[in-house]
Design a protein around this motif. Structure first.
Motif, PDB file in Angstrom:
ATOM      1  N   ALA A  64       0.411  -1.097   0.343  1.00 28.02           N
ATOM      2  CA  ALA A  64      -0.049   0.137  -0.105  1.00 28.02           C
ATOM      3  C   ALA A  64       0.880   1.284   0.063  1.00 28.02           C
ATOM      4  O   ALA A  64       0.529   1.491   1.072  1.00 28.02           O
ATOM      5  CB  ALA A  64      -0.712  -0.030   1.012  1.00 28.02           C
ATOM      6  N   VAL A  65       1.673   1.034  -0.978  1.00 30.27           N
ATOM      7  CA  VAL A  65       2.159   2.520  -1.040  1.00 30.27           C
ATOM      8  C   VAL A  65       1.771   4.171  -1.549  1.00 30.27           C
ATOM      9  O   VAL A  65       2.096   4.860  -0.625  1.00 30.27           O
ATOM     10  CB  VAL A  65       3.695   2.421  -2.864  1.00 30.27           C
ATOM     11  N   GLY A  66       0.902   3.887  -2.477  1.00 25.83           N
ATOM     12  CA  GLY A  66       0.294   4.864  -2.385  1.00 25.83           C
ATOM     13  C   GLY A  66      -1.363   5.477  -2.366  1.00 25.83           C
ATOM     14  O   GLY A  66      -1.903   6.451  -2.957  1.00 25.83           O
ATOM     15  N   GLY A  67      -1.755   4.214  -1.911  1.00 24.61           N
ATOM     16  CA  GLY A  67      -2.661   4.341  -1.428  1.00 24.61           C
ATOM     17  C   GLY A  67      -3.591   3.701   0.066  1.00 24.61           C
ATOM     18  O   GLY A  67      -2.472   2.288   0.430  1.00 24.61           O
ATOM     19  N   ARG A  68      -5.103   3.125   0.248  1.00 24.58           N
ATOM     20  CA  ARG A  68      -4.988   2.299   1.330  1.00 24.58           C
ATOM     21  C   ARG A  68      -5.032   1.178   1.092  1.00 24.58           C
ATOM     22  O   ARG A  68      -4.713   0.041   1.880  1.00 24.58           O
ATOM     23  CB  ARG A  68      -6.776   2.598   1.836  1.00 24.58           C
ATOM     24  N   VAL A  69      -5.295   0.599  -0.620  1.00 25.53           N
ATOM     25  CA  VAL A  69      -5.198  -0.701  -0.174  1.00 25.53           C
ATOM     26  C   VAL A  69      -3.928  -1.978  -1.582  1.00 25.53           C
ATOM     27  O   VAL A  69      -3.722  -0.175  -2.170  1.00 25.53           O
ATOM     28  CB  VAL A  69      -6.869  -1.372  -1.632  1.00 25.53           C
ATOM     29  N   THR A  70      -3.534  -1.970  -1.429  1.00 26.78           N
ATOM     30  CA  THR A  70      -2.593  -3.294  -1.993  1.00 26.78           C
ATOM     31  C   THR A  70      -2.172  -2.796  -3.658  1.00 26.78           C
ATOM     32  O   THR A  70      -3.531  -3.293  -4.217  1.00 26.78           O
ATOM     33  CB  THR A  70      -2.082  -3.875  -0.955  1.00 26.78           C
ATOM     34  N   GLU A  71      -1.109  -2.486  -3.814  1.00 29.40           N
ATOM     35  CA  GLU A  71      -1.462  -2.877  -5.078  1.00 29.40           C
ATOM     36  C   GLU A  71      -1.020  -3.855  -5.524  1.00 29.40           C
ATOM     37  O   GLU A  71      -2.211  -3.957  -6.524  1.00 29.40           O
ATOM     38  CB  GLU A  71       0.131  -2.154  -6.142  1.00 29.40           C
ATOM     39  N   ALA A  72      -0.724  -5.080  -4.835  1.00 28.05           N
ATOM     40  CA  ALA A  72      -1.177  -5.615  -5.197  1.00 28.05           C
ATOM     41  C   ALA A  72      -2.756  -6.686  -5.124  1.00 28.05           C
ATOM     42  O   ALA A  72      -3.026  -7.630  -6.474  1.00 28.05           O
ATOM     43  CB  ALA A  72      -0.603  -7.312  -4.174  1.00 28.05           C
ATOM     44  N   GLN A  73      -3.239  -6.034  -4.657  1.00 26.65           N
ATOM     45  CA  GLN A  73      -4.705  -6.372  -4.560  1.00 26.65           C
ATOM     46  C   GLN A  73      -5.582  -5.637  -5.408  1.00 26.65           C
ATOM     47  O   GLN A  73      -6.841  -5.988  -6.294  1.00 26.65           O
ATOM     48  CB  GLN A  73      -5.812  -5.686  -3.288  1.00 26.65           C
TER      49      GLN A  73
ATOM     50  N   THR B 153      -4.500 -19.281 -11.645  1.00 29.44           N
ATOM     51  CA  THR B 153      -3.572 -19.552 -10.167  1.00 29.44           C
ATOM     52  C   THR B 153      -3.265 -18.315  -9.593  1.00 29.44           C
ATOM     53  O   THR B 153      -1.969 -17.520 -10.203  1.00 29.44           O
ATOM     54  CB  THR B 153      -2.154 -20.570  -9.590  1.00 29.44           C
ATOM     55  N   VAL B 154      -3.226 -16.996  -9.087  1.00 30.37           N
ATOM     56  CA  VAL B 154      -2.674 -16.007  -8.401  1.00 30.37           C
ATOM     57  C   VAL B 154      -2.505 -15.956  -6.816  1.00 30.37           C
ATOM     58  O   VAL B 154      -3.346 -16.872  -5.835  1.00 30.37           O
ATOM     59  CB  VAL B 154      -4.130 -14.879  -7.786  1.00 30.37           C
ATOM     60  N   LEU B 155      -1.740 -15.403  -6.243  1.00 33.50           N
ATOM     61  CA  LEU B 155      -0.859 -14.753  -5.432  1.00 33.50           C
ATOM     62  C   LEU B 155      -1.243 -13.828  -5.297  1.00 33.50           C
ATOM     63  O   LEU B 155      -0.495 -13.429  -6.171  1.00 33.50           O
ATOM     64  CB  LEU B 155       0.402 -15.895  -4.918  1.00 33.50           C
ATOM     65  N   LEU B 156      -0.655 -13.902  -3.997  1.00 33.45           N
ATOM     66  CA  LEU B 156      -0.376 -12.134  -3.581  1.00 33.45           C
ATOM     67  C   LEU B 156       0.552 -11.794  -2.865  1.00 33.45           C
ATOM     68  O   LEU B 156       1.025 -12.791  -1.746  1.00 33.45           O
ATOM     69  CB  LEU B 156      -1.426 -11.399  -3.040  1.00 33.45           C
ATOM     70  N   GLU B 157       1.575 -10.389  -3.226  1.00 34.07           N
ATOM     71  CA  GLU B 157       2.843  -9.747  -2.344  1.00 34.07           C
ATOM     72  C   GLU B 157       2.909  -8.864  -2.146  1.00 34.07           C
ATOM     73  O   GLU B 157       2.966  -7.857  -2.848  1.00 34.07           O
ATOM     74  CB  GLU B 157       3.962 -10.251  -3.268  1.00 34.07           C
ATOM     75  N   ASP B 158       2.214  -8.593  -1.037  1.00 35.59           N
ATOM     76  CA  ASP B 158       1.451  -7.029  -0.458  1.00 35.59           C
ATOM     77  C   ASP B 158       1.612  -6.087   0.455  1.00 35.59           C
ATOM     78  O   ASP B 158       1.670  -5.768   1.001  1.00 35.59           O
ATOM     79  CB  ASP B 158      -0.033  -7.204  -0.289  1.00 35.59           C
ATOM     80  N   GLN B 159       3.603  -6.396   0.487  1.00 34.37           N
ATOM     81  CA  GLN B 159       4.038  -6.061   1.663  1.00 34.37           C
ATOM     82  C   GLN B 159       5.620  -4.983   1.175  1.00 34.37           C
ATOM     83  O   GLN B 159       5.870  -3.980   2.268  1.00 34.37           O
ATOM     84  CB  GLN B 159       4.976  -7.304   2.666  1.00 34.37           C
TER      85      GLN B 159
END
Length: 199
Positions: free
Chosen positions: A83-92, A107-113
């Motif tokens: 979540a660099v520019g907003g409240r929702v992560t770019e990954a999501q 198949t989708v995986l998220l890396e959101d950190q």
């Protein structure tokens, strides 16, 4: 008339230069490693709103077509970005666009950190280290930088890096000279970082 012709020729030369440089970057630090499993890593871009911006929409499309280009079974798509520019992560944001708009059902995986490209690579490594082939998707200079980080962090995985479908002739044509200039600056900084590491 001569001045106008010179300006047109300069414009054409700039477009050709930008096209060539992006083409070259898309083919640097990649091989032709085979295998049954594949991981496609899509790097996020700062996204202040909860819906994907233009850059992230394009990166998701390039990621999905990279899956189709490989034709590998067992392909996973990893969307990477915090979540660099907003409240929702770019990954999501990217995953939502892939599923709800593009109808992607793989198949989708998220890396959101992650908040930097270095962190993108650090955090996706556990998600890709068992894949036979690894594709990194972004604008060509940014993807090249990420591949260089893979080589630095995990040299054993570098031989598994293969080309993604994130370069196409004429795509981003007008922006490619600017992307090339930014890419040159970014890659120059990368080389300076590498020299510091070697010292």
């Amino acid at each position: 008339m001569r001045r106008r012709t010179a300006l047109v020729m300069a414009g054409v030369a700039a477009l050709a230069w930008g096209e060539w440089l992006n083409w070259r970057w898309s083919r640097t630090l990649v091989g032709s490693h085979g295998g049954a499993s594949e991981a496609v890593v899509v790097l996020g871009y700062r996204n202040p709103r909860p819906t994907a911006n233009f850059v992230n929409r394009w990166r998701v499309r390039a990621g999905i077509r990279s899956v189709a280009a490989g034709g590998a079974r067992g392909t996973r798509v990893i969307f990477s970005g915090g979540a660099v520019g907003g409240r929702v992560t770019e990954a999501q944001v990217m995953a939502d666009y892939a599923k709800s708009v593009l109808g992607f059902d793989g198949t989708v995986l998220l890396e959101d950190q992650s908040s930097t490209t270095w962190e993108n690579i650090t955090n996706v490594i556990p998600l890709v280290e068992d894949a036979d082939r690894i594709k990194i998707v972004s604008q060509p200079a940014h993807a090249l930088k990420a591949r260089a980080y893979v080589r630095r962090q995990r040299p054993d995985l570098a031989e598994r890096l293969v080309r993604a479908d994130d370069y196409r002739l004429g795509e981003w044509l007008v922006a490619k000279p600017l992307l090339a200039l930014y890419g040159l600056w970014s890659l120059r900084r990368l080389k300076a970082e590498e020299r510091k590491v070697r010292r």
